[in-house]
Write a protein that holds these residues in place. Structure first.
Motif, mmCIF file in Angstrom:
data_model
loop_
_atom_site.group_PDB
_atom_site.id
_atom_site.type_symbol
_atom_site.label_atom_id
_atom_site.label_comp_id
_atom_site.label_asym_id
_atom_site.label_seq_id
_atom_site.Cartn_x
_atom_site.Cartn_y
_atom_site.Cartn_z
ATOM 1 N N THR A 96 42.875 6.389 61.281
ATOM 2 C CA THR A 96 43.330 7.771 61.126
ATOM 3 C C THR A 96 44.841 7.769 60.965
ATOM 4 O O THR A 96 45.563 7.151 61.764
ATOM 5 C CB THR A 96 42.946 8.608 62.364
ATOM 6 N N LEU A 97 45.298 8.443 59.918
ATOM 7 C CA LEU A 97 46.732 8.555 59.662
ATOM 8 C C LEU A 97 47.155 9.970 60.044
ATOM 9 O O LEU A 97 46.498 10.941 59.652
ATOM 10 C CB LEU A 97 46.993 8.297 58.170
ATOM 11 N N ILE A 98 48.239 10.067 60.814
ATOM 12 C CA ILE A 98 48.697 11.385 61.266
ATOM 13 C C ILE A 98 50.003 11.771 60.562
ATOM 14 O O ILE A 98 51.007 11.056 60.649
ATOM 15 C CB ILE A 98 48.867 11.408 62.797
ATOM 16 N N LEU A 99 49.947 12.879 59.858
ATOM 17 C CA LEU A 99 51.115 13.397 59.134
ATOM 18 C C LEU A 99 51.475 14.775 59.678
ATOM 19 O O LEU A 99 50.731 15.349 60.476
ATOM 20 C CB LEU A 99 50.821 13.503 57.633
ATOM 21 N N SER A 109 54.737 5.372 49.192
ATOM 22 C CA SER A 109 54.989 3.945 49.425
ATOM 23 C C SER A 109 55.230 3.661 50.910
ATOM 24 O O SER A 109 54.760 2.652 51.445
ATOM 25 C CB SER A 109 56.153 3.448 48.579
ATOM 26 N N LEU A 110 55.934 4.568 51.582
ATOM 27 C CA LEU A 110 56.171 4.371 53.018
ATOM 28 C C LEU A 110 54.841 4.429 53.784
ATOM 29 O O LEU A 110 54.590 3.615 54.691
ATOM 30 C CB LEU A 110 57.130 5.456 53.515
ATOM 31 N N LEU A 111 53.990 5.363 53.410
ATOM 32 C CA LEU A 111 52.691 5.487 54.090
ATOM 33 C C LEU A 111 51.805 4.267 53.816
ATOM 34 O O LEU A 111 51.080 3.810 54.703
ATOM 35 C CB LEU A 111 51.988 6.774 53.658
ATOM 36 N N GLU A 112 51.889 3.744 52.608
ATOM 37 C CA GLU A 112 51.106 2.533 52.307
ATOM 38 C C GLU A 112 51.548 1.360 53.175
ATOM 39 O O GLU A 112 50.721 0.610 53.690
ATOM 40 C CB GLU A 112 51.235 2.173 50.824
ATOM 41 N N GLN A 113 52.891 1.256 53.358
ATOM 42 C CA GLN A 113 53.389 0.199 54.248
ATOM 43 C C GLN A 113 52.867 0.394 55.662
ATOM 44 O O GLN A 113 52.464 -0.556 56.332
ATOM 45 C CB GLN A 113 54.913 0.221 54.315
ATOM 46 N N LEU A 114 52.892 1.655 56.115
ATOM 47 C CA LEU A 114 52.440 1.948 57.479
ATOM 48 C C LEU A 114 50.973 1.558 57.657
ATOM 49 O O LEU A 114 50.616 0.895 58.634
ATOM 50 C CB LEU A 114 52.633 3.441 57.788
ATOM 51 N N SER A 120 46.440 -3.988 63.218
ATOM 52 C CA SER A 120 46.222 -4.480 64.587
ATOM 53 C C SER A 120 45.663 -3.378 65.496
ATOM 54 O O SER A 120 45.140 -3.661 66.572
ATOM 55 C CB SER A 120 47.531 -5.011 65.173
ATOM 56 N N GLY A 121 45.796 -2.120 65.082
ATOM 57 C CA GLY A 121 45.242 -1.037 65.904
ATOM 58 C C GLY A 121 46.112 0.195 65.927
ATOM 59 O O GLY A 121 45.616 1.316 65.996
ATOM 60 N N LEU A 122 47.451 -0.006 65.838
ATOM 61 C CA LEU A 122 48.361 1.139 65.910
ATOM 62 C C LEU A 122 49.691 0.800 65.232
ATOM 63 O O LEU A 122 50.269 -0.259 65.485
ATOM 64 C CB LEU A 122 48.620 1.501 67.378
ATOM 65 N N MET A 169 52.053 8.269 62.407
ATOM 66 C CA MET A 169 51.394 7.043 62.877
ATOM 67 C C MET A 169 50.045 6.842 62.221
ATOM 68 O O MET A 169 49.441 7.767 61.707
ATOM 69 C CB MET A 169 51.121 7.035 64.382
ATOM 70 N N CYS A 170 49.574 5.604 62.321
ATOM 71 C CA CYS A 170 48.242 5.255 61.838
ATOM 72 C C CYS A 170 47.554 4.491 62.968
ATOM 73 O O CYS A 170 48.136 3.560 63.538
ATOM 74 C CB CYS A 170 48.369 4.398 60.587
#
Ligand code: UD1
Ligand code: CA
Length: 451
Positions: A96-99, A109-114, A120-122, A169-170
């Protein structure tokens, strides 16, 4: 890896000083929330869930046609952790990605990196801020992220930390659900902090990944109109810079507003203070002088606009000269080498090659041929109070100054109209037509004197 995306958007945004929900405020013609949704979609999530509260009905209505968007209602805003909890029933994917609806310029691109470093989990996006006041601080131990402490809960040492939480966060979804079940509101603000899950991850021995954002505007949240305006400026400057890089000579990227889409061919120059709206197309070597407002218009090769014109839904041919102070209204089509000068207004009018209307005229619902000269102060009287009528001016006509053309009327090829005429009937080709009283001198007249 498959993801769902949650967008937090329940807050009112008190500091916006507006009834409108904060995320509905626009940047360059598009609401902040719409921008975040557009970016979210580029990551191909399974679902996008927007958590809404204040102004929920307004937001739902605005996006009612977007089938891909789901809403979770957070009636009371009890904190970011509580907000995410409202969306949990919708989640189905591994991550789950939180925006945030008020962080409008977050990039794909920043979100793809994230997403990548969150496996690993977070994972979270952090930023080094010279003045970190107000933000949650990233607390590290031997380089490893330990927890996030909110400004109001910081001790003096933590207040010195310049690495801040952007909020984005993701998280692996099953872990998120588990951790959110454990958070409480025992903190300075008595809120359920999403940020408390970081410490829970650490105690569960889950490595917390992070991406350090480099460009502040990408992670900048909007809390006030001033912040909104400064982000909008970045968007507008960016459009201008892209054109400059493509070879357009823009006098000053700080003094141009491209509100829609501006497409330019090579050799185009644009002076300061211009506003472009809708779709504007400037062909080769067009030059636009200062303070022009141009909407939904195409301007062809080598035409030149002087200062202060207002042009809406028009087609302008090659090598035209426009302005200063010309108003070109919808349905105006100029062919090649047409000149329109100061205080000339056109509407629903076609003007053919080499014709000129240089001063103080209204030309509406008209067809003007080639090589026509329309004198100063000419008015097409197109409206009889109920209906609009057409004025036709054929090739090689010369219209003297201060003429009224009462439509429907045709000025035949090669006609000349004497200055000061009111023309109500079609003229004869190649003849002079005049309709004015003869000039007389009144011998017996005395100018009145004051008593
Ligand atoms: C939050 C983070 C902080 C971070 C900062 C970045 C928490 C506890 N803190 O703080 O670490 O540095 O963002 O800007 O997460 N919202 C809801 N429902 C709520 C509360 C908030 O939808 O109940 C939404 C708000 O509309 C807003 C966003 O979440 O868009 C952030 O909330 P806000 O209260 O501004 O958090 P901060 O205190 O700024
Ligand atoms: Ca905030």
């Amino acid at each position: 890896m498959t993801i769902d995306i949650i967008i937090l958007a329940a807050g009112k945004g008190t500091r916006m000083k507006s009834e409108l929900p904060k995320v509905m405020h626009q940047i360059d013609g598009q609401s902040m929330l719409a921008r975040v949704i557009t970016t979210a979609k580029t990551l191909n999530p399974k679902k996008i869930i927007s958590v809404i509260g204040y102004g929920a009905d307004i937001i739902k209505k605005q996006f009612q046609n977007d089938q891909a968007l789901l809403f979770a209602l957070q009636e009371q805003q009890l904190g970011t952790g509580h907000a995410v909890q409202q969306a949990l029933p919708f989640l189905s994917e591994e991550f789950t990605l939180i925006l945030y609806g008020d962080v409008p310029l977050i990039s794909k691109s920043l979100l793809e990196q994230l997403v990548k470093i969150s496996s690993s989990g977070l994972g979270l996006i952090t930023f080094e801020k010279e003045n970190p006041t107000g933000y949650g601080r990233i607390v590290r131990h031997q380089g490893q992220i330990q927890k996030i402490t909110e400004e109001k809960d910081c001790d003096n040492l933590e207040k010195q930390i310049k690495e801040i939480n952007t909020g984005i966060m993701c998280i692996k979804t099953d872990l998120l659900i588990n951790w959110l079940g454990k958070i409480d509101n025992k903190n300075a603000q008595q809120e359920y902090y999403l940020t408390d899950i970081i410490a829970l991850a650490v105690s569960d021995k889950i490595k917390v990944g992070h991406v350090l954002a480099k460009q502040e505007h990408e992670i900048q949240g909007v809390n006030s109109v001033i912040e909104l305006i400064s982000l909008e400026r970045i968007v507008l400057q960016d459009k201008a810079k892209q054109l400059i890089e493509a070879g357009v000579r823009i006098q000053d990227p700080n003094r141009i507003d491209i509100r829609g889409e501006l497409v330019c061919e090579e050799g185009v120059s644009i002076d300061v203070g211009c506003i472009f709206e809708g779709q504007v197309f400037l062909k080769k070597n067009v030059s636009v002088g200062p303070y022009n407002i141009i909407k939904d218009t195409t301007i062809n090769e080598a035409s030149h606009l002087q200062a202060f014109n207002h042009i809406d839904s028009a087609l302008i041919g090659k090598q035209c000269k426009i302005g200063p102070y010309t108003r070109i209204r919808p349905g105006s089509e100029l062919n090649q080498d047409v000149h329109l000068g100061n205080f000339v207004e056109t509407k629903n009018t076609k003007i053919d090659d080499h014709s000129k209307v240089n001063h103080l005229s209204y030309i509406g619902d008209s067809q003007i041929g080639k090589n026509v000269n329309v004198g100063a102060g000419t008015i097409t009287c197109n409206y009889d109070g109920a209906n609009k009528h057409l004025t036709t001016i054929e090739d090689d006509v010369f219209i003297g100054s201060d003429t009224q053309l009462i439509a429907p009327v045709t000025i035949k090829k090669g006609s000349t109209i004497g200055a000061g005429s009111t023309i109500t009937k079609d003229t004869e080709a190649n003849k002079l037509t005049i309709s004015r009283a003869q000039q007389v001198t009144i011998e017996s007249w005395d100018r009145p004197k004051k008593k």
